[in-house]
Design a protein around this motif. Structure first.
Motif, PDB file in Angstrom:
ATOM      1  N   THR A  10       0.823  -1.205   0.000  1.00 23.22           N
ATOM      2  CA  THR A  10       0.000   0.000   0.000  1.00 23.22           C
ATOM      3  C   THR A  10       0.856   1.253   0.000  1.00 23.22           C
ATOM      4  OG1 THR A  10      -1.520  -1.270   1.362  1.00 23.22           O
ATOM      5  CG2 THR A  10      -1.998   1.051   1.109  1.00 23.22           C
ATOM      6  N   ASN A  30       1.101   3.873  -3.183  1.00 21.97           N
ATOM      7  CA  ASN A  30       0.543   5.211  -2.997  1.00 21.97           C
ATOM      8  C   ASN A  30       1.589   6.320  -2.940  1.00 21.97           C
ATOM      9  OD1 ASN A  30      -2.027   4.186  -2.955  1.00 21.97           O
ATOM     10  ND2 ASN A  30      -2.175   4.123  -0.731  1.00 21.97           N
ATOM     11  N   PHE A  47       4.340   9.161  -3.644  1.00 25.59           N
ATOM     12  CA  PHE A  47       4.373  10.148  -4.731  1.00 25.59           C
ATOM     13  C   PHE A  47       5.691  10.904  -4.846  1.00 25.59           C
ATOM     14  CE2 PHE A  47       3.342  14.462  -6.363  1.00 25.59           C
ATOM     15  CZ  PHE A  47       2.934  14.094  -7.633  1.00 25.59           C
ATOM     16  N   MET A  92       0.677   6.999  -9.705  1.00 27.11           N
ATOM     17  CA  MET A  92       0.252   8.197  -8.983  1.00 27.11           C
ATOM     18  C   MET A  92       0.745   9.474  -9.664  1.00 27.11           C
ATOM     19  SD  MET A  92      -1.786   7.366  -6.781  1.00 27.11           S
ATOM     20  CE  MET A  92      -2.307   5.717  -6.316  1.00 27.11           C
ATOM     21  N   LEU A 109      -1.421   9.999 -12.729  1.00 32.01           N
ATOM     22  CA  LEU A 109      -2.747  10.486 -12.348  1.00 32.01           C
ATOM     23  C   LEU A 109      -2.695  11.976 -12.051  1.00 32.01           C
ATOM     24  CD1 LEU A 109      -5.711   9.913 -11.540  1.00 32.01           C
ATOM     25  CD2 LEU A 109      -4.888   9.505  -9.229  1.00 32.01           C
ATOM     26  N   GLN A 110      -1.674  12.387 -11.331  1.00 26.52           N
ATOM     27  CA  GLN A 110      -1.511  13.806 -11.014  1.00 26.52           C
ATOM     28  C   GLN A 110      -1.331  14.610 -12.293  1.00 26.52           C
ATOM     29  OE1 GLN A 110      -1.864  15.820  -8.640  1.00 26.52           O
ATOM     30  NE2 GLN A 110      -0.816  17.585  -9.535  1.00 26.52           N
ATOM     31  N   GLN A 117     -10.622  11.866 -15.391  1.00 24.38           N
ATOM     32  CA  GLN A 117      -9.841  11.954 -14.166  1.00 24.38           C
ATOM     33  C   GLN A 117     -10.405  11.079 -13.049  1.00 24.38           C
ATOM     34  OE1 GLN A 117      -8.543  15.955 -13.585  1.00 24.38           O
ATOM     35  NE2 GLN A 117      -8.357  15.539 -11.409  1.00 24.38           N
ATOM     36  N   MET A 118     -11.727  11.080 -12.899  1.00 26.33           N
ATOM     37  CA  MET A 118     -12.336  10.256 -11.851  1.00 26.33           C
ATOM     38  C   MET A 118     -12.171   8.769 -12.172  1.00 26.33           C
ATOM     39  SD  MET A 118     -13.411  12.204  -9.467  1.00 26.33           S
ATOM     40  CE  MET A 118     -12.588  13.761  -9.652  1.00 26.33           C
ATOM     41  N   THR A 175      -5.034  -1.138  -4.299  1.00 27.55           N
ATOM     42  CA  THR A 175      -4.959  -1.057  -2.836  1.00 27.55           C
ATOM     43  C   THR A 175      -6.339  -1.258  -2.211  1.00 27.55           C
ATOM     44  OG1 THR A 175      -5.042   1.347  -3.053  1.00 27.55           O
ATOM     45  CG2 THR A 175      -2.898   0.371  -2.634  1.00 27.55           C
ATOM     46  N   PHE A 203      -5.251  -5.644   7.501  1.00 33.84           N
ATOM     47  CA  PHE A 203      -4.878  -4.257   7.238  1.00 33.84           C
ATOM     48  C   PHE A 203      -4.910  -3.457   8.536  1.00 33.84           C
ATOM     49  CE2 PHE A 203      -5.545   0.044   5.599  1.00 33.84           C
ATOM     50  CZ  PHE A 203      -4.646   0.069   4.557  1.00 33.84           C
ATOM     51  N   MET A 210      -8.276   5.197   4.125  1.00 32.87           N
ATOM     52  CA  MET A 210      -6.897   4.926   4.518  1.00 32.87           C
ATOM     53  C   MET A 210      -6.141   4.144   3.442  1.00 32.87           C
ATOM     54  SD  MET A 210      -4.981   5.293   7.146  1.00 32.87           S
ATOM     55  CE  MET A 210      -3.284   4.715   7.158  1.00 32.87           C
ATOM     56  N   ALA A 211      -6.856   3.353   2.634  1.00 35.03           N
ATOM     57  CA  ALA A 211      -6.190   2.543   1.612  1.00 35.03           C
ATOM     58  C   ALA A 211      -5.849   3.378   0.380  1.00 35.03           C
ATOM     59  CB  ALA A 211      -7.075   1.368   1.218  1.00 35.03           C
ATOM     60  N   LEU A 212      -6.373   4.610   0.319  1.00 36.73           N
ATOM     61  CA  LEU A 212      -6.150   5.440  -0.859  1.00 36.73           C
ATOM     62  C   LEU A 212      -4.857   6.233  -0.732  1.00 36.73           C
ATOM     63  CD1 LEU A 212      -9.729   6.889  -1.370  1.00 36.73           C
ATOM     64  CD2 LEU A 212      -8.731   4.848  -2.386  1.00 36.73           C
ATOM     65  N   SER A 213      -4.398   6.689  -1.880  1.00 36.30           N
ATOM     66  CA  SER A 213      -3.231   7.553  -1.901  1.00 36.30           C
ATOM     67  C   SER A 213      -3.682   8.991  -1.651  1.00 36.30           C
ATOM     68  CB  SER A 213      -2.566   7.433  -3.259  1.00 36.30           C
ATOM     69  OG  SER A 213      -1.844   8.595  -3.551  1.00 36.30           O
ATOM     70  N   ILE A 269      -2.757  11.354  -3.276  1.00 38.17           N
ATOM     71  CA  ILE A 269      -2.984  11.919  -4.612  1.00 38.17           C
ATOM     72  C   ILE A 269      -4.436  11.710  -5.027  1.00 38.17           C
ATOM     73  CG2 ILE A 269      -2.406  11.687  -7.064  1.00 38.17           C
ATOM     74  CD1 ILE A 269      -0.247  13.104  -5.555  1.00 38.17           C
ATOM     75  N   VAL A 270      -4.936  10.488  -4.841  1.00 40.80           N
ATOM     76  CA  VAL A 270      -6.323  10.206  -5.194  1.00 40.80           C
ATOM     77  C   VAL A 270      -7.254  11.071  -4.346  1.00 40.80           C
ATOM     78  CG1 VAL A 270      -8.129   8.453  -5.159  1.00 40.80           C
ATOM     79  CG2 VAL A 270      -5.863   7.865  -6.003  1.00 40.80           C
ATOM     80  N   VAL A 319      -7.168  14.647  -5.650  1.00 36.79           N
ATOM     81  CA  VAL A 319      -7.862  14.817  -6.927  1.00 36.79           C
ATOM     82  C   VAL A 319      -9.376  14.822  -6.716  1.00 36.79           C
ATOM     83  CG1 VAL A 319      -8.379  13.632  -9.097  1.00 36.79           C
ATOM     84  CG2 VAL A 319      -6.012  13.893  -8.377  1.00 36.79           C
ATOM     85  N   VAL A 320      -9.852  13.913  -5.879  1.00 40.47           N
ATOM     86  CA  VAL A 320     -11.298  13.797  -5.679  1.00 40.47           C
ATOM     87  C   VAL A 320     -11.850  14.973  -4.862  1.00 40.47           C
ATOM     88  CG1 VAL A 320     -13.111  12.406  -4.662  1.00 40.47           C
ATOM     89  CG2 VAL A 320     -11.244  11.295  -5.879  1.00 40.47           C
ATOM     90  N   ASP A 332       1.964  15.603  -0.799  1.00 42.88           N
ATOM     91  CA  ASP A 332       1.180  15.133  -1.946  1.00 42.88           C
ATOM     92  C   ASP A 332      -0.284  15.574  -1.919  1.00 42.88           C
ATOM     93  OD1 ASP A 332       1.672  13.440   0.148  1.00 42.88           O
ATOM     94  OD2 ASP A 332       1.958  11.654  -1.062  1.00 42.88           O
ATOM     95  N   ALA A 380      -1.675  17.900  -4.898  1.00 47.28           N
ATOM     96  CA  ALA A 380      -2.706  17.414  -5.817  1.00 47.28           C
ATOM     97  C   ALA A 380      -3.998  18.208  -5.697  1.00 47.28           C
ATOM     98  CB  ALA A 380      -2.994  15.931  -5.562  1.00 47.28           C
TER      99      ALA A 380
END
Lengths: 273, 305
Positions: free
Chosen positions: A202, A206, A208, A223, A226-227, A240-241, A251, A262, B111-114, B116-117, B120-121, B243, B247
């Motif tokens: 993870t 993730n 960057f 990542m 995506l940015q 983008q979404m 992940t 986790f 928590m599992a997301l970056s 950056i994501v 962006v969202v 980040d 972002a």
């Protein structure tokens, strides 16, 4: 006797409202990603898509596929190597401590907390020197090295719980350093490996800052790509979404299938060992 | 008893890792420290020593002063809100509810997301002309918040080169960060709540304590070590955050959402001011160290004692 009375309806109501609030961004990602370019307008942002339009996904997939591949080539070897080195270090530090090993461990742990900005400039020069700049193997090396503190800590905490008497018994039976590691520690630490691998996969996936400074163009992990999608001139929100969802999928999958581990991984990683 | 040769194997096995940390952490930090005292502020490398000139520049710089103000605001709000939310969620999830696993998972999954994501969202969710504001407008609120595009600072105290106070735009970034991390705080507190023996609560109840009192006088003190760990973890995330802000908002107008991590990145890799970038990095390291070093020392003392 139980500690609490049955939960009330107002508690459930509050929980449902909070859960809905937490899921708002997910709703936005999903409805937007399934809209066609012409349908992504400001005033219809909250509406469901008129029809399922996959053009956002098609565009995102075409743009991000090479980077998705890079991320897998980065995260899988980095995770495996980190776990192997971490387990060896944890084994030594928990069961074979030597003079000064505690101080070394503390010095190592500090590396877990440093802002990576404080090593970035020499790191780039170093990677250029050893010809690993702008390459996935270079990023693997970086993640393995800076993953050492946390992986060592997690394995050490895990191995401290294995009774030393077992090791002594094995030693009487003639097992040495490696024999004990292979026949006792490794089989007993399968769940430790799962936790460390989830954690490491993870974080590497993730990450960057290293990715954006140590790679360019074709070598970039997902990542960074995506940015860059959002940095382009015209922001195509549906693309983008869709891209954000693609980037988060691996992940999220790890999380959905292994969420119990986790959480345990999070706790193990939280230096309260 | 160990043989002499057997004693050497463990040391040999851990040596490569120790050497790597020695070079990649301590060696590189020293190198960055050295660069921060030079005038290497162009593409051409220079090792001409200029003393504290880069640091003097930074502390007089409008942007860097703004960064320190924003970091303070972000850190306080982020830690405070994440811990409150986490504790609140944990308390609810711990009430023997049905569907516990479902709710737990909903609160933890960000928590599992970056970052950056998340950035962006949330950039879209909190965009002043779209997102949440559309919903607010439909509810009849004609002047919804400007979120991260706001340039107001409250209260506006002129201090050095900047206006000191809470930049309203920071709140938007904090919301995204709290969304991402409060599930983590919840998981920690949940583990803590479940490790408190029921007898403790019972004893207090028999003594006639009300539920609220039990929570304040019995449960909260038991959760103190977890709160301490959380503060350390969240503070170290927030002091080096890069980040999410990069972002979601970037530096923002008048640098209202800028942080040292973003400034360091832009000045070093976009502006080629390597010495200034190193200076920012060293200040970031110092801030984190002030927090982490005492914590590491105290936890090692505890383990030995």
């Amino acid at each position: 006797m139980h500690r609490q009375t049955a939960p009330s309806y107002s508690l459930y109501l509050l929980l449902v409202v909070l859960a809905a609030l937490f899921l708002v961004p997910v709703y936005i990602i999903l409805v937007t990603s399934f809209k066609g370019a012409s349908e992504v307008t400001l005033d219809r942002m909250w509406h469901l898509p008129a029809s399922l339009d996959l053009s956002g996904y098609r565009a995102a997939y075409a743009k991000l596929l090479p980077n998705l591949r890079n991320s897998f080539w980065l995260a899988i070897p980095a995770t495996a190597l980190s776990a192997l080195l971490g387990s060896m270090n944890g084994y030594v530090l928990s069961k074979w401590s030597f003079r000064g090993s505690n101080v070394m461990f503390a010095l190592m742990l500090f590396g877990m907390f440093i802002p990576y900005q404080s090593v970035l400039i020499p790191l780039i020069q170093f990677m250029q020197q050893i010809k690993l700049y702008n390459s996935i193997p270079g990023l693997v090396l970086v993640h393995v090295v800076y993953g050492l503190p946390i992986c060592t800590l997690m394995f050490r905490n895990f191995y401290v719980g294995i009774p030393t008497e077992m090791l002594e018994a094995a030693r009487i039976d003639g097992a040495g350093f490696f024999g004990i590691f292979r026949r006792i520690m490794l089989p007993l630490s399968v769940s430790g490996f799962v936790v460390v691998c989830i954690w490491q996969f993870t974080s590497v996936w993730n990450e960057f800052l290293f990715a954006v400074t140590l790679t360019t163009q074709k070598q970039q992990p997902i990542m960074v790509a995506l940015q860059n999608l959002s940095g382009s001139q015209i922001v195509q929100w549906n693309v983008q979404m869709a891209g954000a969802l693609l980037a988060a999928l691996p992940t999220l999958a790890v999380y959905v299938f292994l969420s119990r581990y986790f959480v345990r991984g999070l706790l193990a990683g939280s230096i309260k060992g | 008893m160990m043989h002499r040769s057997e004693k050497a194997i463990p040391v040999l096995m851990i040596l490569p890792s120790l050497a790597a940390i020695a070079i990649f952490v301590y060696g590189f930090i020293s190198w960055t420290g050295y660069v921060s005292f030079t005038d290497w502020n162009t593409l051409v490398r220079s090792s001409h020593f200029v003393g504290f000139a880069n640091y003097r520049f930074l502390f007089q710089d409008f942007r860097f002063q703004s960064d320190l103000r924003n970091t303070l605001a972000f850190t306080v709000l982020f830690i405070g809100l994440t811990m409150l939310c986490g504790l609140f969620l944990a308390k609810m999830v711990d009430s023997k509810i049905k569907g516990e696993a479902f709710f737990r998972n909903v609160f933890i999954f960000p928590m599992a997301l970056s970052f950056i994501v998340t950035g962006v969202v949330w950039q879209w969710v909190l965009n002043p002309t779209t997102g949440v504001n559309l919903a607010l407008k439909s509810l009849g609120i004609s002047h919804p918040p400007k979120w991260y595009t706001s340039i107001s600072i409250v209260p506006k105290l002129h201090l050095g080169a900047i206006d000191f106070g809470l930049p309203v735009a920071v709140i938007a970034v904090v919301l995204a960060a709290v969304w991402q991390m409060s599930g983590f705080a919840m998981a920690m507190y949940l583990a803590g709540l479940r490790s408190i023996p029921d007898d403790l609560r019972e004893a207090a109840r028999i003594d006639g304590a009300a539920e609220k009192q039990i929570f304040r006088k019995v449960i909260l003190p038991q959760l103190k070590p977890i709160s301490m760990s959380l503060i350390i973890i969240l503070a170290h995330i927030s002091l080096k955050i890069f980040d999410l802000i990069y972002a979601m908002t970037g530096p923002g107008a008048m640098f209202v959402t800028d942080v040292p991590g973003v400034y360091m990145f832009e000045t070093t890799f976009r502006g080629n001011h390597y010495a200034q970038g190193s200076g920012i990095a060293m200040i970031m390291l110092l801030l984190v160290s002030l927090l982490i070093v005492p914590y590491l020392i105290s936890s090692f003392r505890k383990e030995r004692g």
